[in-house]
Design an enzyme around this catalytic site. Structure first.
Site, PDB file in Angstrom:
ATOM      1  N   GLY A 143       0.888  -1.131  -0.043  1.00  9.97           N
ATOM      2  CA  GLY A 143      -0.124   0.114   0.000  1.00  9.97           C
ATOM      3  C   GLY A 143       0.960   1.394   0.128  1.00  9.97           C
ATOM      4  N   GLY A 144       0.215   2.545  -0.205  1.00  7.89           N
ATOM      5  CA  GLY A 144       0.684   3.604  -0.210  1.00  7.89           C
ATOM      6  C   GLY A 144      -0.184   4.689  -0.434  1.00  7.89           C
ATOM      7  NE  ARG A 145       2.293   9.112  -4.769  1.00  7.71           N
ATOM      8  CZ  ARG A 145       3.372   8.120  -4.998  1.00  7.71           C
ATOM      9  NH1 ARG A 145       4.064   7.570  -4.106  1.00  7.71           N
ATOM     10  NH2 ARG A 145       3.971   8.302  -6.373  1.00  7.71           N
ATOM     11  CG  PHE A 146      -0.754   3.535  -4.962  1.00 12.99           C
ATOM     12  CD1 PHE A 146      -1.406   2.375  -4.620  1.00 12.99           C
ATOM     13  CD2 PHE A 146       0.567   3.609  -4.514  1.00 12.99           C
ATOM     14  CE1 PHE A 146      -0.830   1.076  -4.274  1.00 12.99           C
ATOM     15  CE2 PHE A 146       1.187   2.442  -4.175  1.00 12.99           C
ATOM     16  CZ  PHE A 146       0.507   1.353  -4.220  1.00 12.99           C
ATOM     17  N   GLY A 147      -3.023   3.927  -2.786  1.00 15.38           N
ATOM     18  CA  GLY A 147      -4.243   2.846  -2.191  1.00 15.38           C
ATOM     19  C   GLY A 147      -3.503   1.730  -1.836  1.00 15.38           C
ATOM     20  CB  VAL A 168      -1.250  -3.770  -3.777  1.00 13.22           C
ATOM     21  CG1 VAL A 168      -1.418  -5.237  -4.806  1.00 13.22           C
ATOM     22  CG2 VAL A 168      -0.914  -2.684  -4.499  1.00 13.22           C
ATOM     23  CE  LYS A 219      -0.529   1.308  -7.962  1.00 13.90           C
ATOM     24  NZ  LYS A 219       0.568   1.401  -8.900  1.00 13.90           N
ATOM     25  CG  ASP A 273       8.166   6.946  -6.645  1.00 14.80           C
ATOM     26  OD1 ASP A 273       8.898   7.382  -5.906  1.00 14.80           O
ATOM     27  OD2 ASP A 273       7.232   6.475  -6.203  1.00 14.80           O
TER      28      ASP A 273
END
Length: 578
Positions: A305-309, A311, A326, A418
């Site tokens: 997971g991260g800033r996008f959402g 998995v 994702k 990134d």
């Protein structure tokens, strides 16, 4: 008056005779020219060909026009007789000039014909000479080939005769040796095995040397005596080897071969790519259907997971294929365009070291990307795991694969922008195979359009990103240098107390190998990092150059690292037992 008329008649008669003679000469020249041309049709045809090739008629001469006479005043009555005489004289002069011009034309035509015939003769002679020379060369080549074949056959015959003589001599010596051995021993006859042929040949050569010793001086005889002693010792060793059998002699020859050949200290790194995706490369577009109609998503099992959402693990209902979903939160149209840009980038990337896209679904508040599933975890987990024994050779394997993935991306004119350990997944926990993921910030590089970005993870940002300057392929290579530094030492080279301090450290390019974690790291690894963490992007290594660097390509160095097995960031490793 009568005398004048008589003179006039004589003048007319003389001029007529002159004209008649000129006409007769012209007629004779034309007659001879025509007869000669009819007698040689081949030369006439060649003349026509030459004229067609040049595009000009050589025998044709254009006559110049006569000069116009000046106008005169009307004549008086007293001058009529003189005028008539002058008129007659002018006519005669005109006829004479015309005749001379015609004769000049005929003579020029005849001379051109003669020159052309001479050229044709020269051309024929040159052609005949070339053909004759070619025939002579072919004959010479055939003769040389025949001589060569004859020499080869003679050599073959000589070689066959020589081999027959040597074979007969060898057989006679073998028989003599067998007879000697049978007479000396009471146990029975010794059969000479084919494996001892080399020793028997040495005995033959020694007998030849004994024959030639008679003609040598005393000084050379002493050296020959010493050589004979050595040969006798070899002879005895050969007989013993024959008694022991062929197996032990083969073992000894293998030992000698091992001792003779220098062992090259090399270690071949496993450069095979990770296993490809379990499906062919696809060109994906976001569908508006419900994803639950096609896939079963396990919301409880989170892969990352991260800033996008987040998995999650999912399974395709029709095939049972295990994949990763994702889920990206995208409420506005602008956010959806960013995600669709990621889909376009992944459609262009087909490489084993890059994660592959399988499908995409769009709903009102989110877009779900269905991708290839790997279960080895993030590379970052191996860096922080104290129980995992990460060696420098393991780091070589990781960085080599990341460089290969970047090399492919840069050939496709795509920047990742990134790159960090969290965006590199291990295929499994037993191997060192990795894949690059998360192309949400990736951009297509267009040389004419200068690209600037203001996003990324602070620890891995290049100086040009912080200064909001143009970015390009070396921007990713800076991030690769930071990842290499972290894998070898377990430390972040520019990390500060906060983001501002981290960014200032990057702009100042302040980093070093003074930490204790670099005590056992090779100089080649340090040089590799030093060529990437360069403030000026034009001086950094490219992905192709990094793959050619000794740290990633030198097998002798890899052999040394394989036997040394030095652990990276040894301060994180457990203390040795005992």
């Amino acid at each position: 008056m009568e005398n004048f008329l008589q003179d006039k008649d004589l003048w007319i008669v003389g001029s007529v005779c002159l004209v008649a003679s000129i006409l007769w000469r012209r007629f004779w020249n034309l007659f001879t020219y025509k007869r000669k041309r009819d007698s040689s049709p081949e030369s006439a045809s060649i003349d026509i060909q030459f004229r067609e090739k040049d595009g000009k008629d050589k025998s044709k001469v254009y006559q110049k026009g006569l000069k116009t006479q000046k106008k005169k005043k009307p004549l008086d009555a007293s001058d009529l007789v003189q005028a008539g005489f002058e008129e007659v004289q002018n006519q005669q002069n005109n006829q004479l000039s015309q005749c001379t011009a015609e004769t000049a034309v005929s003579t020029a035509a005849h001379q051109d014909l003669i020159e052309e015939e001479q050229e044709v003769d020269k051309y024929r002679e040159g052609k005949d000479d070339k053909q004759q020379a070619a025939v002579e060369e072919e004959a010479k080549e055939q003769e040389s080939v025949a001589e060569l074949f004859q020499i080869i056959e003679e050599d073959k015959k000589e070689e066959e005769n020589r081999l027959k003589k040597e074979e007969a001599l060898w057989l006679s010596e073998v028989n003599q040796l067998a007879a000697l051995n049978s007479s000396d021993r009471t146990d029975g006859s010794i059969t000479v095995t084919p494996e001892s042929c080399e020793e028997n040949l040495e005995i033959i050569f020694s007998t030849k040397r004994h024959v030639t010793d008679e003609t040598l001086p005393d000084e050379l005889k002493k050296s020959r005596v010493e050589e004979d002693k050595e040969l006798e010792e070899d002879e005895v060793a050969g007989l013993k080897a024959a008694e022991v059998g062929p197996e032990r002699t083969e073992e000894r020859t293998e030992e000698k071969r091992k001792n003779a050949e220098p062992v090259i200290d090399e270690y071949v790194v496993d450069s095979s790519p990770p296993p490809p995706a379990p499906f062919e490369h696809r060109l994906v577009t976001a569908k508006t259907h419900q994803i639950t109609s096609y896939y079963t998503i396990n919301k409880e099992e989170v892969l990352g997971g991260g800033r996008f959402g987040m998995v999650h693990k999912c399974v395709e209902k029709s095939s049972g294929l295990v994949l990763a979903a994702k889920i990206i939160k995208a409420r506005s149209q602008k956010e959806k365009e960013v995600v669709k840009c990621e889909i376009e980038v992944m459609n262009q990337l087909n490489h084993d070291n890059l994660i592959q896209l399988y499908a995409a679904f769009e709903s009102r508040h989110e877009i779900i990307l269905v991708m290839e599933y790997v279960d080895g975890g993030e590379l970052f987990d191996r860096i922080i795991d104290e129980n995992y024994k990460l060696t420098e050779l393991d780091t070589v394997l990781f960085i080599r694969q990341i460089s290969e993935g970047l090399q492919y991306m840069h050939k496709m004119y795509i920047l990742h922008l990134d790159l960090k350990p969290e965006n590199i997944l291990c295929v499994s926990r037993q191997t060192n195979k990795v894949k690059i993921i998360d192309f949400g910030l990736a951009r297509r590089y267009k040389p004419r359009e200068k690209l600037r970005v203001n996003f990324g993870t602070p620890e891995f940002l290049a100086p040009e990103v912080i200064n909001y300057e143009f970015v390009s392929f070396p921007t990713d290579m800076w991030s690769l240098g930071v990842i290499t530094y972290m894998l070898l030492s377990g430390l972040s080279p520019f990390l500060g107390e906060d983001d501002n301090e981290t960014l200032n450290n990057i702009l100042a390019c302040q980093w070093s190998f003074e930490e204790a974690e670099f005590a056992d790291i090779s100089e080649e690894a340090k040089d590799f990092i030093s060529r990437l963490l360069v403030k000026s992007k034009s001086w950094r290594m490219s992905a192709s150059q990094s793959l050619k660097h000794p740290w990633l390509s030198d097998r002798a160095l890899h052999y040394h690292l394989h036997h040394k097995k030095n652990k990276c960031h040894s301060s994180h490793a457990p203390p040795p037992e005992g």
